[in-house]
Write a protein that holds these residues in place. Sequence first.
Motif, PDB file in Angstrom:
ATOM      1  N   GLU A 143       0.694  -1.532  -0.148  1.00 30.12           N
ATOM      2  CA  GLU A 143       0.181   0.765  -0.477  1.00 30.12           C
ATOM      3  C   GLU A 143       0.480   1.167   0.058  1.00 30.12           C
ATOM      4  O   GLU A 143       0.344   1.986  -0.572  1.00 30.12           O
ATOM      5  N   ASP A 144       2.325   0.801   0.208  1.00 24.65           N
ATOM      6  CA  ASP A 144       2.576   2.159   1.226  1.00 24.65           C
ATOM      7  C   ASP A 144       4.025   2.082   1.435  1.00 24.65           C
ATOM      8  O   ASP A 144       4.174   1.811   2.399  1.00 24.65           O
ATOM      9  N   VAL A 145       5.161   2.053   0.378  1.00 28.57           N
ATOM     10  CA  VAL A 145       6.572   1.621   1.144  1.00 28.57           C
ATOM     11  C   VAL A 145       7.435   3.270   0.696  1.00 28.57           C
ATOM     12  O   VAL A 145       7.895   3.741  -0.527  1.00 28.57           O
ATOM     13  N   SER A 146       8.310   2.747   2.197  1.00 28.71           N
ATOM     14  CA  SER A 146       9.390   3.524   2.155  1.00 28.71           C
ATOM     15  C   SER A 146      10.671   2.841   2.437  1.00 28.71           C
ATOM     16  O   SER A 146      10.981   2.495   3.254  1.00 28.71           O
ATOM     17  N   PHE A 147      11.441   4.026   1.655  1.00 28.09           N
ATOM     18  CA  PHE A 147      13.277   4.126   1.541  1.00 28.09           C
ATOM     19  C   PHE A 147      13.546   4.825   2.346  1.00 28.09           C
ATOM     20  O   PHE A 147      13.783   5.506   1.901  1.00 28.09           O
ATOM     21  N   TYR A 148      14.235   4.766   3.372  1.00 27.64           N
ATOM     22  CA  TYR A 148      15.609   5.840   3.827  1.00 27.64           C
ATOM     23  C   TYR A 148      16.801   5.601   3.542  1.00 27.64           C
ATOM     24  O   TYR A 148      16.862   4.525   4.936  1.00 27.64           O
ATOM     25  N   ASN A 149      17.906   6.314   3.658  1.00 26.42           N
ATOM     26  CA  ASN A 149      19.207   6.581   3.986  1.00 26.42           C
ATOM     27  C   ASN A 149      19.655   4.321   4.316  1.00 26.42           C
ATOM     28  O   ASN A 149      19.978   3.510   4.716  1.00 26.42           O
ATOM     29  N   CYS A 150      19.017   3.883   2.552  1.00 29.43           N
ATOM     30  CA  CYS A 150      19.283   2.558   2.540  1.00 29.43           C
ATOM     31  C   CYS A 150      20.578   2.851   1.744  1.00 29.43           C
ATOM     32  O   CYS A 150      20.455   3.075   0.183  1.00 29.43           O
ATOM     33  N   SER A 151      21.430   1.042   1.639  1.00 30.47           N
ATOM     34  CA  SER A 151      22.823   0.688   0.323  1.00 30.47           C
ATOM     35  C   SER A 151      22.364  -0.401   0.169  1.00 30.47           C
ATOM     36  O   SER A 151      22.129  -1.302   0.714  1.00 30.47           O
ATOM     37  N   ALA A 152      22.824  -0.877  -1.353  1.00 33.18           N
ATOM     38  CA  ALA A 152      23.112  -1.693  -1.842  1.00 33.18           C
ATOM     39  C   ALA A 152      24.378  -1.936  -1.934  1.00 33.18           C
ATOM     40  O   ALA A 152      24.486  -1.159  -3.065  1.00 33.18           O
ATOM     41  N   LYS A 153      25.787  -3.170  -1.743  1.00 35.58           N
ATOM     42  CA  LYS A 153      26.906  -2.961  -2.041  1.00 35.58           C
ATOM     43  C   LYS A 153      27.977  -4.115  -2.442  1.00 35.58           C
ATOM     44  O   LYS A 153      27.928  -5.014  -2.209  1.00 35.58           O
ATOM     45  N   GLY A 154      27.931  -4.414  -4.174  1.00 38.73           N
ATOM     46  CA  GLY A 154      28.335  -6.017  -4.150  1.00 38.73           C
ATOM     47  C   GLY A 154      27.698  -5.899  -5.641  1.00 38.73           C
ATOM     48  O   GLY A 154      26.439  -5.769  -5.959  1.00 38.73           O
ATOM     49  N   ASN A 155      28.059  -6.936  -6.037  1.00 40.20           N
ATOM     50  CA  ASN A 155      28.194  -7.030  -7.492  1.00 40.20           C
ATOM     51  C   ASN A 155      26.862  -8.227  -8.019  1.00 40.20           C
ATOM     52  O   ASN A 155      26.062  -9.434  -7.040  1.00 40.20           O
ATOM     53  N   ILE A 156      26.063  -8.229  -8.576  1.00 39.11           N
ATOM     54  CA  ILE A 156      24.346  -8.533  -9.059  1.00 39.11           C
ATOM     55  C   ILE A 156      25.453 -10.095 -10.485  1.00 39.11           C
ATOM     56  O   ILE A 156      25.298  -8.770 -10.812  1.00 39.11           O
ATOM     57  N   SER A 214      11.425  -6.591  -8.958  1.00 41.78           N
ATOM     58  CA  SER A 214      10.706  -5.586  -9.736  1.00 41.78           C
ATOM     59  C   SER A 214       9.950  -5.112  -8.666  1.00 41.78           C
ATOM     60  O   SER A 214       9.361  -6.077  -6.886  1.00 41.78           O
ATOM     61  N   PHE A 215       8.737  -4.271  -8.905  1.00 41.61           N
ATOM     62  CA  PHE A 215       8.071  -3.669  -8.135  1.00 41.61           C
ATOM     63  C   PHE A 215       6.491  -3.146  -8.273  1.00 41.61           C
ATOM     64  O   PHE A 215       6.198  -2.710  -9.200  1.00 41.61           O
ATOM     65  N   GLY A 216       5.448  -3.481  -7.045  1.00 40.87           N
ATOM     66  CA  GLY A 216       4.102  -3.757  -7.666  1.00 40.87           C
ATOM     67  C   GLY A 216       3.257  -3.451  -6.460  1.00 40.87           C
ATOM     68  O   GLY A 216       2.393  -2.931  -6.592  1.00 40.87           O
ATOM     69  N   ALA A 217       4.263  -2.131  -6.092  1.00 44.21           N
ATOM     70  CA  ALA A 217       3.070  -1.564  -5.103  1.00 44.21           C
ATOM     71  C   ALA A 217       2.586  -0.123  -5.407  1.00 44.21           C
ATOM     72  O   ALA A 217       2.454   0.059  -6.125  1.00 44.21           O
ATOM     73  N   GLU A 218       1.526   0.092  -4.806  1.00 45.64           N
ATOM     74  CA  GLU A 218       1.025   1.401  -4.805  1.00 45.64           C
ATOM     75  C   GLU A 218       1.678   2.856  -4.614  1.00 45.64           C
ATOM     76  O   GLU A 218       1.582   3.715  -5.738  1.00 45.64           O
ATOM     77  N   ARG A 219       2.111   2.397  -3.934  1.00 45.30           N
ATOM     78  CA  ARG A 219       2.731   3.993  -3.687  1.00 45.30           C
ATOM     79  C   ARG A 219       4.446   3.562  -2.963  1.00 45.30           C
ATOM     80  O   ARG A 219       4.279   3.174  -2.568  1.00 45.30           O
ATOM     81  N   ALA A 220       4.993   4.136  -3.512  1.00 48.19           N
ATOM     82  CA  ALA A 220       6.913   4.128  -3.514  1.00 48.19           C
ATOM     83  C   ALA A 220       7.232   5.709  -2.987  1.00 48.19           C
ATOM     84  O   ALA A 220       7.252   6.235  -3.670  1.00 48.19           O
TER      85      ALA A 220
END
Length: 596
Positions: free
Chosen positions: A515-528, A546-552
Motif C-alpha cells: 500500500e505504502d512503501v518507504s526507503f530512507y538512507n539505504c544502500s546496497a553494495k556488491g555485484n549482482i 520487480s516492484f508492484g507497490a501502490e505508492r513508494a
Amino acid sequence: MTIENCRTKHNINTVPFLYGGLIDGYGVSSEYSPLTIKRCSVQSNIRSQKISGGLIGGFGIGSGNENKNGSVAIEDCRFISDIETDSAIRGGLIGGYGVGSEYSPLTIKNCSVQSNIKSESVSGGLIGGFGTANYYDNSVNKNGSVTIENCHVKGDIGGGSDIGGLIGGYGVDSDYSPLTVKNCSIRGNISGGFAGGLIGGFGIGKYTANLPSVYSPITVENCCVKGNIESNSCGGLIGGYGVNSEHSPLTIKKCSVQSNIKSRGTLGGLIGGFGIGKGDSGIPADYNPITIENCCIKGNIQSDADGWLSRTGGIFAACSINSKCSPLIIKNCSIQGNIKTGGNMCGGLISGLYVSDKIEIKNVLCRGNVIGNEHCGGVIGAMGMDKTNSKNVLEIENFFRQGNVEGKIHVGGIIGACGIGGQKSIILKKCILKGNIINKGNIYVVKDMDGKELYTGNGTGGIIGCIGTDGKILFEDCHSEGEIKINGRDVGSAPSYGLYGIHAGGLIGGMGSGEDVSFYNCSAKGNIEIDWSSGWPLKIGGLIGSFGAERAYFENCVTKENISCLGDNALFKSHGLVADFGAGSYEFKNCSYKEV
C-alpha cells in the motif's frame, strides 16, 4: 512424610518393577500428604525394566478432590552413578511423576545429578516423565506449579522418545501450573526422539474438560546447556513445545546453549517445533506472549532430512501461533554458528513463522552461514501473518548479520519469502548485512487443486527475496554488503498466466504489492551476477528487481553494483535502482546508482 540426611550406596541389576534409590514407588490418596526430601545422596548403578529414578521410581498423588495437599519438596540432594532401563521412564531423581490433587506444587532446589541415563522410552536428568491433572471427576488441578532452581546435571542422556537434560516429557492438564526453571546447568550429550537441553517434549492444555488451561506461565532464566544434542526433533532448551491455554506466556532470559545440534527432522537453537493454538477445545488461546532475551547460542545447527519436515532455525525450528494476544519478542541475543538443512525452510532465527500478533526483533547479532533449499533467510525463512488482526506488525531493529545465505527458491539476507495480508506493516531499521546471497534453484512451481501448474517465480534479495503484502513497509538505515549470485535452471517454457520470472535486487528481489512503501538512507553494495539462459523474464535491480507497490518513496538511497547476465536471455531487464515498476506512483530524492 519427611526424609532427611539419608545416604545409600549400592548397585541394583535387572529389577522388573519400579525402582528408586530411596523409594521404589510412592502413591498417596489422602487429604494431606506433603513429601519433603532433604540432604540425601544416592550412589547406585541402577538397571531396571520398569520406571526408575535416582531417588524415587514412580510417584503418584491424587484421588479427585479428596487430596488437598500433595506438595513435594526436594532440596540439597545428590545422585551419582548410572541408570539404565530397557523400556520404561527414567529420571536422575524421579522416574515418573503424576499428580491429580487440588494442591500439588513440586519444588526441586540445589540438587545435582552425575549420571549417564539411558532408556528406550522417556528420560530426564532430574525427572523422566511429568504430568499433573485431575482425571477422576473431570475437574481441574488447582495448583500444579513446578519450580526447579540451582540444579545441575552432568552426564549423557539418551532415550527412545522425549529426552531432556532436566525433564524428559512434561505434560500439564491443570488450572494453575506455572513452570519456573532458574540457575540450572546441563553438561553432557543428549539424544533421542524429542530432545531438548532442558525439556524434551512439552505440552500444556485442559483437554479432559474440553477447556483450555487457565494459567500456565513458563519461565526459564539463567540456564546453560553444554554438549551435543541429536534427535528426530530437537532444540537447545526445549525439543517440542505445544500449548492450548488461555494464559501461558513463555519467557526465556539469560540462557546459553553451547552445542552442536543435529536432527533428522525439525530443530532450533532454543526450541524445536513450537505451536500455540486452539487445540481440542476450539477456543483460541487469549494471552500467550513469547519473550526471548539476553540469550546466546553457539554451535552448528544441522538437519539431514529433506522436505518440509526438516525446518531449521537458529532459535525456533517452526513457530505457529494462533492466539488473540501473543506477540513474539526476541531481543539482545546472539547466534554464532552455521545453520543448515537438507530440506525446506531455513532461517538464522526462525525457519517458518505464522503469527497472529506483533513480531519484534531487536539488538540481535548473527554470525555464520545459512544453507537450505526453499525459503532461506538470514532471520526468517518464510513467514505469514493472520490477516484478521489489524495490529500485526513485523519490526526488526539493530540487527547485524555476517555470513552467506544460500538456497534454491526465495533467498534473502533477512527474509526468504514473506506473505502478509490485511493491512499489516513491516518495519526494518538499522539492519546491516554482510555476506553473499546465493540462489542455486529453479522456477518455483505450484499446482492448483486440478493439477494445473502455477508458476510463482523465484526471488533473491540482499534483505528480502520475495514479498507480497497489502500493508505498509518502511526500510530505514538498512545496508546490504555482498554479492548476489543466481545460477539456476528452467522447468519449462514461460506460461502466459500468473506471476513468474526471476527477480533479484540489492535489497528486495520481488515485491508483489504494497500500500505504502518507504526507503530512507539505504544502500546496497556488491555485484549482482545472473547465470541463467532462459525464456523467462529476468528482472534485476540495484535496489529492487520487480516492484508492484501502490505508492513508494525513496530518499538518500545508494547502490554500487555491477549487474551482469551471463546467460542468453532476451527478456533480461535491469536498472541501477528498480528494474521493473508496476502502475503505482513513485518518488526518488537524493538517490544515486552505478550505471549498468
